[in-house]
Design a protein around this motif. Structure first.
Motif: not given
Length: 465
Positions: A213-217, A238-245, A264-270
């Motif tokens: 969050e808020q990394c402007r470069s 392959s373990s990533l479940e939650y990704l917030d950008l 990204l077979h374990n990804l649940k939320r973006v």
């Protein structure tokens, strides 16, 4: 040498050296009060908080009470605020070696862990939080570390408002570095250009949660270039479940380079917000691995053109067995203020959305259809598209939207309960083929065209309210 305890009574810091059975210590001391040498001699100390300030009890009373109420005593905990790295190295060097949780806030002269904090490693550490350590340029410098000076057991890492942080690691870390990391949060690190270059990405095998969050470069998140995964080897992320950008205004790529090494077979939320230079989210290669994805929220990504890339856009051989399962668990999709979004679904993507229950598209001024035919697709080969689980459909403030789909196939919503179409002034018909919505309870048409077409079509199948 005296400081105040949380009860307000005087505490002689020299006496602390004699407390060999001490297990927990929370102290707030003024800046002008120096700490005696070796005042922490207890080998049993597992919970330690130090905050130095001019008037610590006034400014940090609530913080002190917060930590007293938290159950941090099950693991070794250390928090130090408002001091310099020389004092930490001098007074707390032995304690730092054995702690499991470390929080450093407003530390002066700290440039990297390896140079300034420890030479023997932090391999007991499971939780690390750096906040407003303005002079830190690297979390650690792999070029200077000894073999043991890595984060072998680190599970949770927070880097908050470290304005001069350039990279997490300078040089290539050891094979065990970050190998157990599960959660990573990076916020307000304004000089950071990426999160995981290729040499670091390969260490993030167990990463489950990432919030940036808020990394402007920042230009990209993951660098997949020059990474080759051997047959049978577990793919990256392959373990990533939650990704917030969030608020990454210069980010043009999430995953840079060849996507064949990613699954990204374990990804649940973006969740994406205010990533104004991002053009594409899921490539055709990544798409086929999204078998657990449940929720996608996208907001204020002005230049985003595609969420799910069409198959023909990439010259890749897709695994159709896996592809038939992808997006099969997606229950909620909400997209708003993405002004250049051109495509939401193709028919082949729409047919995968068997669990989709909520679909909301708002303020996406460039979109003309929700379902857009794929290039070269023969409409005669497609008799119907069914959204078997969809209950709530909202289309609002879509200036260029002309219809849900122009294809001649039947569109079915067997479980749809709520249909809201608001301020879609160019929408004259819902679809060209047959529309089936047998269980709808409420339809709201606000600010839509009054021309014959949309109103008439909907009135034929539901009661408009």
């Amino acid at each position: 040498m005296v400081a105040k305890s949380e009860s307000g009574s005087n505490v002689d810091l020299d006496e602390l050296a004699a407390l060999s059975q001490l297990t927990s210590l929370h102290i707030f001391v003024p800046n002008n009060l120096d700490l005696p040498p070796n005042f922490l001699s207890s080998q049993k100390l597992t919970n330690f908080i130090l905050i130095k300030d001019v008037n610590p009890f006034t400014q940090y009373k609530s913080s002190f009470e917060k930590y007293l109420s938290e159950e941090l005593y099950s693991s070794s905990n250390m928090e130090i605020s408002l001091t310099n790295i020389a004092m930490i190295y001098d007074k707390f060097r032995d304690l730092v070696k054995r702690i499991e949780r470390l929080t450093l806030k407003y530390i002066v002269d700290l440039e990297s862990i390896s140079q300034d904090l420890t030479e023997e490693g932090l391999n007991e550490l499971k939780y690390l939080n750096f906040k407003r350590c303005d002079e830190i340029s690297y979390l650690f410098n792999a070029r200077e570390l000894t073999r043991n000076s890595t984060f072998h057991n680190l599970e949770e890492l927070h880097l908050i408002e470290n304005y001069y942080l350039i990279a997490l690691c300078n040089g290539k870390p050891s094979a065990k570095s970050f190998c157990k990391l599960k959660a990573l949060e990076v916020k307000g690190c304004e000089r950071l250009l990426n999160i995981a270059p290729s040499h670091l990405l390969q260490r993030f095998r167990n990463l489950q949660t990432l919030r940036v969050e808020q990394c402007r470069s920042l230009v990209y998140i993951f660098d997949c270039e020059k990474i080759k995964i051997e047959k049978g080897e577990t793919k990256l992320l392959s373990s990533l479940e939650y990704l917030d950008l969030v608020y990454l205004k210069e980010m043009s790529h999430i995953w840079k380079g060849d996507h064949q090494s990613i699954s990204l077979h374990n990804l649940k939320r973006v969740y994406l917000e205010a990533c104004s230079k991002l053009i594409k989210l899921f490539s055709a290669t990544i798409l086929q691995s999204l078998i657990c994805l449940e929720e996608v929220r996208i907001r204020d990504c002005y230049n985003l053109k595609e969420i799910f890339e069409k198959k023909e856009a990439e010259d890749v051989e897709l695994d159709h067995t896996i592809t038939s399962l992808c997006l099969g668990n997606l229950t909620s999709l909400e997209v708003s203020f993405c002004y250049n979004l051109e495509i939401l679904f193709t028919p082949s993507i729409a047919k995968l959305l068997v669990e989709l229950r909520e679909l909301k598209v708002m303020y996406c001024h460039g979109i003309r259809e929700i379902i857009t035919n794929e290039k070269g697709e023969k409409e005669t080969s497609l008799e119907s598209i069914t959204f078997p689980s969809l209950e709530d459909l909202e289309l609002s403030d879509l200036n260029k939207l002309t219809c849900f789909s122009s294809g001649s196939y039947t569109i079915e919503f067997p479980k749809l309960k709520f249909l809201n179409i608001s301020r879609c002034g160019n929408m004259k018909t819902f679809c060209s083929g047959k529309l089936v919505i047998p269980k709808v309870k409420k339809v709201c048409l606000e600010g839509t065209t009054q021309e014959m077409g949309l109103q008439e079509k909907l009135c034929q199948v539901v009661k408009v309210v």
